[in-house]
Design a protein around this motif. Structure first.
Motif, mmCIF file in Angstrom:
data_model
loop_
_atom_site.group_PDB
_atom_site.id
_atom_site.type_symbol
_atom_site.label_atom_id
_atom_site.label_comp_id
_atom_site.label_asym_id
_atom_site.label_seq_id
_atom_site.Cartn_x
_atom_site.Cartn_y
_atom_site.Cartn_z
ATOM 1 N N HIS A 1 13.620 -3.670 -16.179
ATOM 2 C CA HIS A 1 13.175 -2.293 -15.979
ATOM 3 C C HIS A 1 11.784 -2.286 -15.335
ATOM 4 O O HIS A 1 10.980 -3.185 -15.576
ATOM 5 C CB HIS A 1 13.135 -1.535 -17.315
ATOM 6 N N LYS A 2 11.509 -1.270 -14.527
ATOM 7 C CA LYS A 2 10.225 -1.205 -13.812
ATOM 8 C C LYS A 2 9.029 -1.244 -14.756
ATOM 9 O O LYS A 2 7.976 -1.751 -14.394
ATOM 10 C CB LYS A 2 10.170 0.020 -12.906
ATOM 11 N N MET B 1 5.410 -5.814 -14.665
ATOM 12 C CA MET B 1 4.012 -6.250 -14.710
ATOM 13 C C MET B 1 3.185 -5.175 -15.392
ATOM 14 O O MET B 1 3.653 -4.054 -15.590
ATOM 15 C CB MET B 1 3.495 -6.557 -13.302
ATOM 16 N N GLU B 2 1.938 -5.512 -15.717
ATOM 17 C CA GLU B 2 1.048 -4.551 -16.370
ATOM 18 C C GLU B 2 0.635 -3.423 -15.432
ATOM 19 O O GLU B 2 0.291 -2.344 -15.860
ATOM 20 C CB GLU B 2 -0.196 -5.264 -16.907
ATOM 21 N N ASP B 3 0.664 -3.669 -14.153
ATOM 22 C CA ASP B 3 0.300 -2.712 -13.120
ATOM 23 C C ASP B 3 1.410 -1.661 -12.949
ATOM 24 O O ASP B 3 2.577 -1.934 -13.235
ATOM 25 C CB ASP B 3 0.139 -3.501 -11.811
ATOM 26 N N HIS B 4 1.045 -0.451 -12.513
ATOM 27 C CA HIS B 4 2.068 0.535 -12.127
ATOM 28 C C HIS B 4 2.760 0.013 -10.882
ATOM 29 O O HIS B 4 2.130 -0.626 -10.041
ATOM 30 C CB HIS B 4 1.435 1.894 -11.834
ATOM 31 N N VAL B 5 4.043 0.285 -10.756
ATOM 32 C CA VAL B 5 4.784 -0.248 -9.614
ATOM 33 C C VAL B 5 5.324 0.872 -8.739
ATOM 34 O O VAL B 5 5.639 1.956 -9.212
ATOM 35 C CB VAL B 5 5.943 -1.164 -10.067
ATOM 36 N N ASP B 6 5.427 0.555 -7.447
ATOM 37 C CA ASP B 6 6.085 1.416 -6.466
ATOM 38 C C ASP B 6 7.346 0.690 -6.034
ATOM 39 O O ASP B 6 7.321 -0.515 -5.758
ATOM 40 C CB ASP B 6 5.176 1.672 -5.264
ATOM 41 N N ILE B 7 8.438 1.442 -5.961
ATOM 42 C CA ILE B 7 9.726 0.841 -5.631
ATOM 43 C C ILE B 7 10.198 1.375 -4.287
ATOM 44 O O ILE B 7 10.286 2.592 -4.089
ATOM 45 C CB ILE B 7 10.765 1.125 -6.722
ATOM 46 N N ASN B 8 10.512 0.457 -3.379
ATOM 47 C CA ASN B 8 11.095 0.807 -2.094
ATOM 48 C C ASN B 8 12.529 0.292 -2.109
ATOM 49 O O ASN B 8 12.777 -0.883 -1.813
ATOM 50 C CB ASN B 8 10.291 0.184 -0.950
ATOM 51 N N VAL B 9 13.454 1.180 -2.483
ATOM 52 C CA VAL B 9 14.856 0.775 -2.628
ATOM 53 C C VAL B 9 15.435 0.335 -1.289
ATOM 54 O O VAL B 9 16.174 -0.643 -1.205
ATOM 55 C CB VAL B 9 15.695 1.921 -3.242
ATOM 56 N N GLY B 10 15.082 1.048 -0.218
ATOM 57 C CA GLY B 10 15.604 0.708 1.109
ATOM 58 C C GLY B 10 15.238 -0.697 1.548
ATOM 59 O O GLY B 10 16.045 -1.399 2.147
ATOM 60 N N MET B 11 14.012 -1.105 1.263
ATOM 61 C CA MET B 11 13.552 -2.453 1.617
ATOM 62 C C MET B 11 13.878 -3.469 0.522
ATOM 63 O O MET B 11 13.735 -4.668 0.733
ATOM 64 C CB MET B 11 12.039 -2.448 1.857
ATOM 65 N N GLY B 12 14.273 -2.992 -0.664
ATOM 66 C CA GLY B 12 14.581 -3.896 -1.771
ATOM 67 C C GLY B 12 13.350 -4.578 -2.316
ATOM 68 O O GLY B 12 13.399 -5.757 -2.667
ATOM 69 N N VAL B 13 12.218 -3.825 -2.417
ATOM 70 C CA VAL B 13 10.944 -4.415 -2.836
ATOM 71 C C VAL B 13 10.308 -3.562 -3.929
ATOM 72 O O VAL B 13 10.352 -2.339 -3.891
ATOM 73 C CB VAL B 13 9.979 -4.522 -1.631
ATOM 74 N N SER C 1 -2.479 -4.529 -7.867
ATOM 75 C CA SER C 1 -2.501 -5.965 -7.599
ATOM 76 C C SER C 1 -1.921 -6.325 -6.234
ATOM 77 O O SER C 1 -2.270 -7.358 -5.673
ATOM 78 C CB SER C 1 -1.716 -6.714 -8.678
ATOM 79 N N GLY C 2 -1.021 -5.507 -5.715
ATOM 80 C CA GLY C 2 -0.363 -5.831 -4.445
ATOM 81 C C GLY C 2 0.727 -6.884 -4.585
ATOM 82 O O GLY C 2 1.393 -7.241 -3.619
ATOM 83 N N ARG C 3 0.929 -7.401 -5.791
ATOM 84 C CA ARG C 3 2.006 -8.385 -6.007
ATOM 85 C C ARG C 3 3.350 -7.696 -5.861
ATOM 86 O O ARG C 3 3.516 -6.545 -6.277
ATOM 87 C CB ARG C 3 1.885 -9.007 -7.392
ATOM 88 N N THR D 1 12.064 -8.829 -19.807
ATOM 89 C CA THR D 1 10.663 -8.488 -19.587
ATOM 90 C C THR D 1 9.978 -9.639 -18.874
ATOM 91 O O THR D 1 10.353 -10.805 -19.059
ATOM 92 C CB THR D 1 9.914 -8.173 -20.901
ATOM 93 N N CYS D 2 8.983 -9.284 -18.061
ATOM 94 C CA CYS D 2 8.139 -10.280 -17.392
ATOM 95 C C CYS D 2 6.671 -10.041 -17.714
ATOM 96 O O CYS D 2 5.785 -10.567 -17.046
ATOM 97 C CB CYS D 2 8.333 -10.210 -15.872
ATOM 98 N N LYS D 3 6.391 -9.241 -18.733
ATOM 99 C CA LYS D 3 5.025 -8.816 -19.017
ATOM 100 C C LYS D 3 4.251 -9.767 -19.931
ATOM 101 O O LYS D 3 3.164 -9.437 -20.366
ATOM 102 C CB LYS D 3 5.032 -7.410 -19.628
ATOM 103 N N GLN D 4 4.772 -10.921 -20.207
ATOM 104 C CA GLN D 4 4.071 -11.866 -21.074
ATOM 105 C C GLN D 4 3.518 -13.022 -20.242
ATOM 106 O O GLN D 4 3.987 -13.277 -19.130
ATOM 107 C CB GLN D 4 5.021 -12.390 -22.156
#
Length: 183
Positions: free
Chosen positions: A111-112, A116-128, A134-136, A166-169
């Motif tokens: 799940h978004k 990560m601890e940072d807020h995320v932006d999801i680009n479904v069209g680009m799959g990113v 952080s820019g990660r 989860t990947c937040k650890q």
């Protein structure tokens, strides 16, 4: 994650497989594979493949059915998942609520809010999926290390099983991030 064990179970051999001059053993491999492979066993382990099927004793015929129910012993290749287990996988799909990660033969949801601890932006069209500060980023094909946080196998239809990650650890996340963090 993967195990090979010896199991015993019963298969149904339909009447049309019982013909004069043919041995039931000729059909047991195919019937046992279709009966067990691609399903969860009684301990919620996913059976990937079976081999070395050996009939045990004589089969039973149930009145009104006409088929033989044969007890067999076989070797099974299992995919096992445990709560809180750390798993490796690759992102197979990105959508508005996160990403699906392929772990072995199963798909799990990352799940978004768990990336990560940072807020995320999801680009479904680009799959990113990218962190705002952080820019990660991660995307389709990215390899990740994650921890299973929820596990709800569906024994009737394995494709409907629900696995949460989860990947937040510390020590979890994109392999690219882990390399960056270690340098």
């Amino acid at each position: 994650m993967y195990k090979i064990i010896s199991k015993e179970d019963t298969i149904r051999i339909p009447a049309e497989y019982m013909r004069r001059g043919q041995s039931l053993n000729q059909h047991i491999d195919r019937l046992a594979a279709s009966a067990f492979e691609g399903r969860f066993d009684e301990e919620n382990r996913f059976i990937l493949a079976t081999a070395n099927h050996l009939p045990l004793g004589r089969g039973r015929i149930i009145h009104g059915d006409g088929a033989v129910y044969q007890h067999v012993r076989f070797d099974a290749l299992l995919f096992c998942m445990e709560d809180y287990e750390v798993v490796e996988g690759a992102i197979s799909e990105v959508n508005e609520f996160g990403a699906f990660v392929r772990i072995g033969p199963m798909e799990a949801l990352l799940h978004k809010s768990q990336i990560m601890e940072d807020h995320v932006d999801i680009n479904v069209g680009m799959g990113v999926i990218e962190g705002r500060q952080s820019g990660r980023n991660i995307g389709v094909g990215s390899s990740v290390r994650a921890r299973i946080v929820s596990l709800s196998p569906d024994t009737s239809d394995p494709r409907r099983s629900k696995i949460g990650l989860t990947c937040k650890q510390t020590g979890l996340g994109s392999h690219k991030w882990l390399v960056e963090d270690s340098e």
